[in-house]
Design an enzyme around this catalytic site. Sequence first.
Site, PDB file in Angstrom:
ATOM      1  N   ARG A  15      32.052  37.588  53.418  1.00  0.00           N
ATOM      2  CA  ARG A  15      32.616  37.107  54.676  1.00  0.00           C
ATOM      3  C   ARG A  15      33.897  37.881  55.007  1.00  0.00           C
ATOM      4  NH1 ARG A  15      32.993  30.836  53.233  1.00  0.00           N
ATOM      5  NH2 ARG A  15      33.360  31.796  51.213  1.00  0.00           N
ATOM      6  N   LYS A  75      38.767  34.061  50.895  1.00  0.00           N
ATOM      7  CA  LYS A  75      38.952  33.487  49.561  1.00  0.00           C
ATOM      8  C   LYS A  75      40.389  33.654  49.093  1.00  0.00           C
ATOM      9  CE  LYS A  75      35.923  31.929  47.481  1.00  0.00           C
ATOM     10  NZ  LYS A  75      35.366  30.560  47.570  1.00  0.00           N
ATOM     11  N   TYR A  94      41.452  30.139  52.207  1.00  0.00           N
ATOM     12  CA  TYR A  94      41.123  29.101  51.223  1.00  0.00           C
ATOM     13  C   TYR A  94      41.902  29.416  49.958  1.00  0.00           C
ATOM     14  CZ  TYR A  94      36.918  27.605  53.838  1.00  0.00           C
ATOM     15  OH  TYR A  94      36.051  27.120  54.790  1.00  0.00           O
ATOM     16  N   HIS A  96      42.362  26.534  47.191  1.00  0.00           N
ATOM     17  CA  HIS A  96      41.901  25.626  46.125  1.00  0.00           C
ATOM     18  C   HIS A  96      42.837  25.699  44.922  1.00  0.00           C
ATOM     19  CE1 HIS A  96      38.285  24.547  48.310  1.00  0.00           C
ATOM     20  NE2 HIS A  96      38.102  25.822  48.567  1.00  0.00           N
ATOM     21  N   GLU A 118      41.617  24.568  53.208  1.00  0.00           N
ATOM     22  CA  GLU A 118      40.935  23.343  52.766  1.00  0.00           C
ATOM     23  C   GLU A 118      41.776  22.082  52.915  1.00  0.00           C
ATOM     24  OE1 GLU A 118      41.754  25.859  50.774  1.00  0.00           O
ATOM     25  OE2 GLU A 118      42.877  25.113  49.059  1.00  0.00           O
ATOM     26  N   ASP A 270      29.758  21.927  43.687  1.00  0.00           N
ATOM     27  CA  ASP A 270      31.166  22.364  43.626  1.00  0.00           C
ATOM     28  C   ASP A 270      32.090  21.209  43.267  1.00  0.00           C
ATOM     29  OD1 ASP A 270      30.724  21.125  46.070  1.00  0.00           O
ATOM     30  OD2 ASP A 270      32.162  22.364  47.142  1.00  0.00           O
TER      31      ASP A 270
HETATM   32  N1  LIG Z   1      27.410  24.331  47.265  1.00  0.00           N
HETATM   33  C1  LIG Z   1      28.013  24.780  48.343  1.00  0.00           C
HETATM   34  O1  LIG Z   1      27.976  25.968  48.649  1.00  0.00           O
HETATM   35  C2  LIG Z   1      28.725  23.829  49.248  1.00  0.00           C
HETATM   36  C3  LIG Z   1      29.107  24.209  50.546  1.00  0.00           C
HETATM   37  C4  LIG Z   1      29.721  23.262  51.382  1.00  0.00           C
HETATM   38  C5  LIG Z   1      29.969  21.973  50.901  1.00  0.00           C
HETATM   39  N2  LIG Z   1      29.616  21.637  49.610  1.00  0.00           N
HETATM   40  C6  LIG Z   1      29.828  20.282  49.049  1.00  0.00           C
HETATM   41  O2  LIG Z   1      28.868  19.369  49.542  1.00  0.00           O
HETATM   42  C7  LIG Z   1      29.363  18.049  49.331  1.00  0.00           C
HETATM   43  C8  LIG Z   1      29.156  17.191  50.568  1.00  0.00           C
HETATM   44  O3  LIG Z   1      30.024  17.666  51.599  1.00  0.00           O
HETATM   45  P1  LIG Z   1      30.090  16.963  53.033  1.00  0.00           P
HETATM   46  O4  LIG Z   1      30.950  17.846  53.866  1.00  0.00           O
HETATM   47  O5  LIG Z   1      28.742  16.598  53.512  1.00  0.00           O
HETATM   48  O6  LIG Z   1      30.893  15.628  52.682  1.00  0.00           O
HETATM   49  P2  LIG Z   1      31.022  14.335  53.621  1.00  0.00           P
HETATM   50  O7  LIG Z   1      32.243  13.629  53.198  1.00  0.00           O
HETATM   51  O8  LIG Z   1      30.825  14.695  55.049  1.00  0.00           O
HETATM   52  O9  LIG Z   1      29.735  13.443  53.213  1.00  0.00           O
HETATM   53  C9  LIG Z   1      29.590  12.831  51.971  1.00  0.00           C
HETATM   54  C10 LIG Z   1      28.764  11.577  52.146  1.00  0.00           C
HETATM   55  O10 LIG Z   1      28.414  11.093  50.841  1.00  0.00           O
HETATM   56  C11 LIG Z   1      28.345   9.688  50.957  1.00  0.00           C
HETATM   57  N3  LIG Z   1      28.318   9.077  49.636  1.00  0.00           N
HETATM   58  C12 LIG Z   1      29.331   8.840  48.762  1.00  0.00           C
HETATM   59  N4  LIG Z   1      28.861   8.252  47.652  1.00  0.00           N
HETATM   60  C13 LIG Z   1      27.514   8.114  47.821  1.00  0.00           C
HETATM   61  C14 LIG Z   1      26.459   7.568  47.031  1.00  0.00           C
HETATM   62  N5  LIG Z   1      26.682   7.013  45.838  1.00  0.00           N
HETATM   63  N6  LIG Z   1      25.203   7.624  47.525  1.00  0.00           N
HETATM   64  C15 LIG Z   1      24.940   8.165  48.727  1.00  0.00           C
HETATM   65  N7  LIG Z   1      25.901   8.668  49.521  1.00  0.00           N
HETATM   66  C16 LIG Z   1      27.157   8.640  49.075  1.00  0.00           C
HETATM   67  C17 LIG Z   1      29.576   9.352  51.807  1.00  0.00           C
HETATM   68  O11 LIG Z   1      29.487   8.030  52.342  1.00  0.00           O
HETATM   69  C18 LIG Z   1      29.507  10.445  52.868  1.00  0.00           C
HETATM   70  O12 LIG Z   1      28.779  10.027  54.012  1.00  0.00           O
HETATM   71  C19 LIG Z   1      30.842  18.239  48.935  1.00  0.00           C
HETATM   72  O13 LIG Z   1      30.958  18.129  47.536  1.00  0.00           O
HETATM   73  C20 LIG Z   1      31.137  19.647  49.373  1.00  0.00           C
HETATM   74  O14 LIG Z   1      32.215  20.224  48.660  1.00  0.00           O
HETATM   75  C21 LIG Z   1      29.020  22.549  48.796  1.00  0.00           C
END
Ligand SMILES: NC(=O)c1ccc[n+]([C@@H]2O[C@H](COP(=O)([O-])OP(=O)(O)OC[C@H]3O[C@@H](n4cnc5c(N)ncnc54)[C@H](O)[C@@H]3O)[C@@H](O)[C@H]2O)c1
Length: 370
Positions: A15, A75, A94, A96, A118, A270
């Site tokens: 990126r 990053k 970012y 972190h 972030e 993550d």
């Molecule tokens: N792997 C990657 O490349 C990547 C990229 C972007 C985001 N992420 C990660 O994805 C995850 C989700 O991000 P987001 O932006 O959607 O977060 P968000 O806060 O928008 O959504 C999270 C949801 O999880 C729900 N939740 C909490 N506990 C729960 C449970 N026990 N059962 C069911 N639902 C539950 C919450 O109520 C909320 O609606 C984060 O950890 C984020 O860091 C990873």
Amino acid sequence: MIIGVPKEIKNNENRVALTPAGVTELRKHGHTVYVQAEAGKGSGFTDDQYTQAGASILPTIEEVYGIAEMIIKVKEPIASEYPLIKENQLLFTYFHFASSEPLTHAMIERKAVCLAYETVEKTDRSLPLLVPMSEVAGRMAIQEGAKYLEKPMGGFGILLGGVAGVKPANVLVLGGGIVGTQSAKMAAGLGANVTIMDISLPRLRYLEDIMPANVDTVMSNEYNIRELIQGANLIIGGVLIPGAKAPSLITRDMLKLMKPGTVMVDVAIDQGGCFETSKATTHEDPIYEVDGVVHYCVANMPGAVPYTSTLALTNATLPYALQLANQGWKQACSANEELRKGLNVVHGKVVFKGVAEAWHLPYTDVKELF
Ligand SMILES: NC(=O)c1ccc[n+]([C@@H]2O[C@H](COP(=O)([O-])OP(=O)(O)OC[C@H]3O[C@@H](n4cnc5c(N)ncnc54)[C@H](O)[C@@H]3O)[C@@H](O)[C@H]2O)c1
């Protein structure tokens, strides 16, 4: 202001922090932009496009850091960049910090102004510079899941949408936030039977209202998860408990309940992942199998689609970058609380509580800076 855009040098980071369109905007406001040669290459932008937009190309990263008052990056700086950072230089990227003690100490020593994407936060507590990456990862999770459901890739061998006379696949989405909503939309669009689970009833109500007819909403609890995983072909993990490790919603013993060839995409990896058997993987080696269940746990999913990710990210960062360039960091952060929350380390002081606590460092209230 003089703005510098270095080429990202972290492994596999394609990126770039500013597009040619962003250069045009900054130039319109009277700013000078220096872009390192080939900084946009990985995202599909040529040096010529940057030049035409009004930027000057510099051959080396040393020259970019050397001349810029504000560095815009994607990053966090890596060790080889630390000595290039100047006192008072504004870094907008970012960071972190809470996951890297060496980086925190390095930025304290450099006495730079570190504004972290972030932690920029809106009054409704949403994180506008994290949302675009969740949108990308949520959509991509279905694309990757569909791929690994193919038999030659180790999956069950089912097409998400089915065909006439053949039932579609069942997709279970854990977490109905940004990631979960985007995953559900994509899977539904492909014709799958989709179920979203969340612990928030208001969120489930909202999703029930806006989602198409092939999406059901179900309260997230262990009983319901045990039942639904038995019929699922693809499971997306998108839960988040802010500031905490993700809960293990699917435990190892539950894998035996699933069909062999089921695919699980743990987007929440993550934050430690929401399946007990998840461990972080890379784009080079994205999957592994446990008890016949395919696990995809890539920690930086948006990195695989740098064109989309760069545009999504810069759409969100540019308005803030413009404010910083127009007013300088001090005035911009004093006037805009969203930006102020992004300040983490300033002139050798840690001004973000979570970072100070993480590394047992003295904390300075951000208000003391103004
Ligand atoms: N792997 C990657 O490349 C990547 C990229 C972007 C985001 N992420 C990660 O994805 C995850 C989700 O991000 P987001 O932006 O959607 O977060 P968000 O806060 O928008 O959504 C999270 C949801 O999880 C729900 N939740 C909490 N506990 C729960 C449970 N026990 N059962 C069911 N639902 C539950 C919450 O109520 C909320 O609606 C984060 O950890 C984020 O860091 C990873």
